[in-house]
Design an enzyme around this catalytic site. Structure first.
Site, PDB file in Angstrom:
ATOM      1  N   LYS A 193      51.615  48.939  77.444  1.00  6.40           N
ATOM      2  CA  LYS A 193      52.146  49.106  78.808  1.00  6.40           C
ATOM      3  C   LYS A 193      53.383  50.235  78.121  1.00  6.40           C
ATOM      4  O   LYS A 193      54.213  49.616  77.846  1.00  6.40           O
ATOM      5  CB  LYS A 193      52.581  48.310  79.446  1.00  6.40           C
ATOM      6  CG  LYS A 193      51.386  47.416  79.871  1.00  6.40           C
ATOM      7  CD  LYS A 193      51.906  46.563  81.044  1.00  6.40           C
ATOM      8  CE  LYS A 193      50.881  45.552  81.231  1.00  6.40           C
ATOM      9  NZ  LYS A 193      51.534  44.021  82.892  1.00  6.40           N
ATOM     10  N   ASP A 225      58.882  38.684  74.623  1.00  2.42           N
ATOM     11  CA  ASP A 225      58.260  38.931  76.073  1.00  2.42           C
ATOM     12  C   ASP A 225      58.656  38.330  76.961  1.00  2.42           C
ATOM     13  O   ASP A 225      59.052  38.663  77.729  1.00  2.42           O
ATOM     14  CB  ASP A 225      56.368  39.206  75.710  1.00  2.42           C
ATOM     15  CG  ASP A 225      56.355  37.724  75.300  1.00  2.42           C
ATOM     16  OD1 ASP A 225      57.076  37.285  74.392  1.00  2.42           O
ATOM     17  OD2 ASP A 225      54.838  37.951  75.548  1.00  2.42           O
ATOM     18  N   THR A 233      27.867  24.693  84.882  1.00  2.00           N
ATOM     19  CA  THR A 233      28.387  25.514  83.717  1.00  2.00           C
ATOM     20  C   THR A 233      29.119  26.085  83.891  1.00  2.00           C
ATOM     21  O   THR A 233      30.271  26.499  83.272  1.00  2.00           O
ATOM     22  CB  THR A 233      27.218  24.758  83.008  1.00  2.00           C
ATOM     23  OG1 THR A 233      26.551  24.034  82.914  1.00  2.00           O
ATOM     24  CG2 THR A 233      28.263  25.388  81.037  1.00  2.00           C
TER      25      THR A 233
END
Length: 242
Positions: free
Chosen positions: A14, A100, A171
Site C-alpha cells: 500500500k 506494522d 464442510t
C-alpha cells in the site's frame, strides 16, 4: 506530492501521499512472497521523501527500496522504537516488536484505551491505554492462514469458500465458521481482559485485508483500512530531521 508513505506487508503493498499528519488516498495491490510485478514497481510515484515500512521478505524489501531510491531524493525506513509520539512499547527489546504493529499503535493513539486487531497473514492483537502505554498483545494465525494450513495438511479441505454459521451443516461453512470464529473469540477474550485490566471500556479498532469478513461478528469494532499508513504518517511527522 513531495512525501509519500509506503507499507510493504507480507501479501499486500500500500502507498499514499503524506497529507498533513495523515495518509492521503491509498493505492494497494497484492504481491507474491518473494516478488512484485515489474509493471507495479514502474508505476510507483516519485517525490522528495519516501517513508517506508516493511515486514516482507528481505529480497522483496530491498528490490522495492532500490526502486524507490531512483524516484526519491531520500528514502527513510522506519524501525520500531521504544517510544514515539506518546506511545511506549511494552517489549523489553523493541526491535522484536513488528513494525506494522508499532505503526498501527501510533495510528490508533488517542485519548481512550484501545485494542488494535490486525488481520492479515497473522492475527495480531495489541492493547494501548489512554496514556499511550502498550500493555502487550498476542499473535495467531489469521482465518485465511488457518484455512491454508488445513488445506496443506488435508487437501480434501478447501482453502476458500463457505459462509459463517454458529453451527454449520456443511464442510465449507464449517471451515469458515471455525476459522473466523476462532479469530473473533480471541479478539473478544482479549477485549474483555483489557477492560478488566484497565478498569474501563476499551475501544476496538480492526485493520488489515482479512478484517472485513469479521466485522459482522464484531459489532463494536471500527474498521480503519489505512491504520498502518496513518501510523507511518505520525512517525514521519515526529521523526523528521530538524
Amino acid at each position: 506530492m513531495s512525501e509519500w508513505l509506503f507499507d510493504l506487508g507480507n501479501s499486500r503493498f500500500k502507498y499514499a501521499p503524506l497529507d498533513g499528519t495523515r495518509a492521503g488516498d491509498v493505492q494497494a495491490w497484492a504481491h507474491g512472497a518473494e516478488a512484485m510485478d515489474t509493471a507495479a514497481l514502474s508505476a510507483l510515484p516519485s517525490g522528495k521523501v519516501a517513508h517506508v515500512a516493511s515486514v516482507a521478505a528481505a529480497g522483496l524489501t530491498e528490490r522495492v527500496l532500490a526502486s524507490l531510491r531512483t524516484r526519491f531524493e531520500q528514502v527513510r525506513v522506519v524501525r520500531t522504537a521504544a517510544a514515539c509520539a506518546g506511545v511506549r512499547i511494552a517489549y523489553a527489546d523493541p526491535s522484536r516488536f513488528g513494525v506494522d504493529r508499532f505503526l498501527a499503535l501510533l495510528g490508533a493513539r488517542g485519548d481512550a484505551p484501545v485494542l488494535v486487531a490486525g488481520v492479515g497473514t497473522a492475527l495480531t492483537i495489541d492493547v494501548l491505554d489512554a496514556d499511550g502505554q502498550h500493555h502487550g498483545g498476542r499473535i495467531a494465525a489469521s482465518p485465511t492462514t488457518m484455512r491454508e494450513a488445513l488445506h496443506a495438511r488435508a487437501v480434501q479441505l478447501p482453502p476458500t469458500g463457505g459462509a459463517y454459521a454458529e453451527l454449520a451443516n456443511d464442510t465449507d461453512d464449517a471451515l469458515t465458521s471455525g476459522c473466523d470464529g476462532a479469530a473473533v473469540a480471541l479478539i473478544e477474550r482479549s477485549l474483555q481482559h483489557a477492560a478488566r485490566t484497565l478498569g474501563m471500556p476499551v475501544r476496538l479498532l480492526v485493520h488489515g485485508g482479512g478484517a472485513p469478513p469479521l466485522l459482522p461478528l464484531l459489532p463494536t469494532a471500527e474498521f480503519r483500512a489505512a491504520l498502518v499508513l496513518d501510523g507511518l504518517a505520525t512517525w514521519a511527522t515526529h521523526s523528521a530531521a530538524p
